[in-house]
Design an enzyme around this catalytic site. Sequence first.
Site, short mmCIF file in Angstrom:
data_model
loop_
_atom_site.label_atom_id
_atom_site.label_comp_id
_atom_site.label_asym_id
_atom_site.label_seq_id
_atom_site.Cartn_x
_atom_site.Cartn_y
_atom_site.Cartn_z
CB SER A 11 73.38 29.90 38.04
OG SER A 11 73.80 31.25 38.17
N GLY A 46 62.22 41.71 27.92
CA GLY A 46 61.16 41.49 26.94
C GLY A 46 60.40 40.19 27.16
CD GLU A 114 60.65 41.58 22.38
OE1 GLU A 114 61.38 40.71 21.84
OE2 GLU A 114 60.78 41.94 23.56
CG HIS A 240 69.96 47.89 23.44
ND1 HIS A 240 69.57 49.20 23.56
CD2 HIS A 240 68.84 47.15 23.54
CE1 HIS A 240 68.26 49.24 23.74
NE2 HIS A 240 67.78 48.01 23.72
NE ARG A 293 67.76 45.82 19.31
CZ ARG A 293 67.73 44.90 20.27
NH1 ARG A 293 68.66 43.98 20.34
NH2 ARG A 293 66.77 44.88 21.15
CG HIS A 354 71.74 43.62 24.00
ND1 HIS A 354 71.46 43.80 25.33
CD2 HIS A 354 70.59 43.16 23.44
CE1 HIS A 354 70.19 43.47 25.57
NE2 HIS A 354 69.66 43.08 24.45
NE ARG A 389 69.38 38.66 20.82
CZ ARG A 389 68.73 39.16 21.88
NH1 ARG A 389 68.13 38.36 22.74
NH2 ARG A 389 68.70 40.46 22.10
C1 LIG Z 1 69.59 43.54 29.62
C2 LIG Z 1 69.29 42.31 28.82
C3 LIG Z 1 68.00 42.08 28.36
C4 LIG Z 1 67.71 40.92 27.61
N1 LIG Z 1 66.43 40.66 27.23
C5 LIG Z 1 66.13 39.49 26.60
C6 LIG Z 1 64.80 39.11 26.31
O1 LIG Z 1 63.87 39.84 26.61
N2 LIG Z 1 64.58 37.92 25.69
C7 LIG Z 1 65.59 37.07 25.33
O2 LIG Z 1 65.33 36.00 24.78
N3 LIG Z 1 66.87 37.39 25.62
C8 LIG Z 1 67.16 38.55 26.24
N4 LIG Z 1 68.46 38.87 26.54
C9 LIG Z 1 69.49 37.87 26.25
C10 LIG Z 1 69.40 36.73 27.25
O3 LIG Z 1 69.18 37.25 28.54
C11 LIG Z 1 70.65 35.87 27.27
O4 LIG Z 1 71.03 35.53 25.99
C12 LIG Z 1 70.42 34.59 28.04
O5 LIG Z 1 69.92 34.91 29.31
C13 LIG Z 1 71.69 33.78 28.18
O6 LIG Z 1 71.44 32.77 29.12
P1 LIG Z 1 72.61 31.78 29.51
O7 LIG Z 1 72.02 30.81 30.46
O8 LIG Z 1 73.24 31.28 28.28
O9 LIG Z 1 73.69 32.71 30.22
P2 LIG Z 1 73.58 33.71 31.47
O10 LIG Z 1 72.19 33.93 31.87
O11 LIG Z 1 74.37 34.91 31.15
O12 LIG Z 1 74.32 32.90 32.62
C14 LIG Z 1 75.70 32.66 32.56
C15 LIG Z 1 76.11 32.04 33.88
O13 LIG Z 1 77.42 31.48 33.75
C16 LIG Z 1 78.16 31.80 34.91
N5 LIG Z 1 79.59 31.72 34.56
C17 LIG Z 1 80.21 32.31 33.52
N6 LIG Z 1 81.51 31.97 33.50
C18 LIG Z 1 81.72 31.16 34.57
C19 LIG Z 1 82.84 30.50 35.10
N7 LIG Z 1 84.08 30.62 34.56
N8 LIG Z 1 82.69 29.74 36.22
C20 LIG Z 1 81.48 29.63 36.83
N9 LIG Z 1 80.36 30.23 36.36
C21 LIG Z 1 80.49 30.98 35.24
C22 LIG Z 1 77.68 33.16 35.30
O14 LIG Z 1 78.01 33.45 36.65
C23 LIG Z 1 76.18 32.99 35.06
O15 LIG Z 1 75.61 32.36 36.15
C24 LIG Z 1 68.75 40.01 27.29
C25 LIG Z 1 70.05 40.25 27.74
C26 LIG Z 1 70.32 41.39 28.51
C27 LIG Z 1 71.72 41.61 28.99
#
Ligand SMILES: Cc1cc2nc3c(=O)[nH]c(=O)nc-3n(C[C@H](O)[C@H](O)[C@H](O)COP(=O)(O)OP(=O)(O)OC[C@H]3O[C@@H](n4cnc5c(N)ncnc54)[C@H](O)[C@@H]3O)c2cc1C
Length: 534
Positions: A11, A46, A114, A240, A293, A354, A389
């Site tokens: 999600s 960000g 950035e 990070h 970084r 990170h 990245r």
């Molecule tokens: C502190 C922080 C700051 C960041 N800032 C930025 C930014 O400013 N700009 C940017 O572009 N990126 C940023 N990033 C990176 C970015 O947030 C992530 O790369 C991106 O949100 C990934 O999105 P996603 O939908 O792929 O995964 P996520 O948002 O991590 O979601 C993964 C989902 O999968 C679910 N899941 C995992 N395994 C299972 C399973 N086995 N069964 C059921 N559900 C499961 C989890 O519960 C979660 O809901 C940041 C990351 C962090 C940690």
Amino acid sequence: MKKYDVLIIGSGLAGMSLALRLADTQKVALLTKHELLDAASAWAQGGIAAVLGDDDSPENHIRDTHIAGAGLCKDEAVRFVVENGRRAVEWLVEQGVPFTRDESNHSELHLTREGGHSHRRIAHADDMTGRAVQKTLVSQLKEHPNIEVLEHHIVVDLITSKKLKRSEADQANRCYGAYVLNNKSGKVLTIHARFTALATGGAGKVYLYTTNPDVATGDGVAMGWRAGCRVANMEFMQFHPTCLYHPAAKSFLITEAVRGEGGLLKLPDPRDKSKAGERFMPAHDERAELAPRDIVARAIDYEMKKRGLDFVYLDISHKPADFLLAHFPNIHEKCLSLGIDITRDPIPIVPAAHYTCGGLVTDLHGRTDVANLYALGEVSCTGLHGANRLASNSLLECLVFSEAVVRDISAAPAADIPALPAWDESRVTHADEEVIISHNWDELRRFMWDYVGIVRTDKRLERAQHRINLLKDEIHEYYANFRVSNDLIELRNLLQTAELIVRCAMARKESRGLHYSADYPQTLPEARDTVMTP
Ligand SMILES: Cc1cc2nc3c(=O)[nH]c(=O)nc-3n(C[C@H](O)[C@H](O)[C@H](O)COP(=O)(O)OP(=O)(O)OC[C@H]3O[C@@H](n4cnc5c(N)ncnc54)[C@H](O)[C@@H]3O)c2cc1C
């Protein structure tokens, strides 16, 4: 047993945007391990990079992405994401995301800049972009009649024709859905789906220190690998440089702007470790604290390992207190709650895992090697990030690929789902001791930090590989004999992901981007992906 057109696992922004875009034509299940907002996406501070300013162009964004990626980005993937970037941000605006507006022209978004970006191109909602985006999407998801949200459901494994030993007429290995543990009831469901999408995020929890939420345990990479997907470039883990080091502070980032505003990195004073001593960055790089970084992270790692330190200090207490309160109110408040007054005390920090640049290999439709199985977001390796990245390209990638997957699914012919066997628990019992899980989890994260962290050597990687082999035998036996639990599923996946990181790191005989080997400090003339085939 449940049946859907599309099963979306995760999600975060990748999973939620996919669900919303599909739901007008498909019956969708959106699964998440904890609650909807427990995802890295909600933690993004960000913003989202896209070509939105008048003085910017796609060519600029493409060039910046390639430079960050250290020669390893796939040009077609970079172009694809960048050229669809503006539309992706416009889609979020249409959903009602409250982006920060330009003060002088309220009809335009305010764009920040950035590190690594040659132009202002980061759309943001103050410094909590991810939360604003995710909250907006959650409210829409909950209202959509075609989306069933299943919180506290963790996928145990994917169901494929290969695993069921069913041969299809075209011999393709297909995904039919997944076995899913309901963490509340303890029951394992069989979910049938015409299409399955892994949007499970990254794997920061493989390391002792990480900025990632607890859910980032590499589940998607491990499940995809077991299902038959290739995995690439797992050696490129972005660290990070400055995460708060405190037993009560989990994953709190100290923004790089603190260094930008004059913060200095110092060793703990050997006579009194609660005080900051000597500054060390000038000995590592002429740009000192303002070096990029990865150089700063490597220097901190070097000093910590050489001196056996648990942390170093980031000290900005020499700046006036009102300046610090105006510029860093969040950091000030958080640190103060832990007894650290940044106007007087140095901040203890460690580098932290990170972002996972590698993942399941996909094409530009988000397709993996297994038919009817997609991967998108941080779990995937599309070729966008290469060896490093570029900041704020990751949320953008989630959005562009969710649109691509929707196009592909919408054009696919309707397929029947065969009957699937239920999860078989007849030969397992309740675990007698949980300590084996918590112990192995801690051990894994610590040796990955020590041996497969920011600076690698062949010897350290071999040590890590050896320990992974021992843990694998133990966990395999445990998994075969006891009922599955959330922690066991995550540990099994963490181990699998750790093994893939180590294997990829061992295969790369050079230093490039985020992968630095003291045994191979040079960069080879030809940039190649590290691809593992199951
Ligand atoms: C502190 C922080 C700051 C960041 N800032 C930025 C930014 O400013 N700009 C940017 O572009 N990126 C940023 N990033 C990176 C970015 O947030 C992530 O790369 C991106 O949100 C990934 O999105 P996603 O939908 O792929 O995964 P996520 O948002 O991590 O979601 C993964 C989902 O999968 C679910 N899941 C995992 N395994 C299972 C399973 N086995 N069964 C059921 N559900 C499961 C989890 O519960 C979660 O809901 C940041 C990351 C962090 C940690």
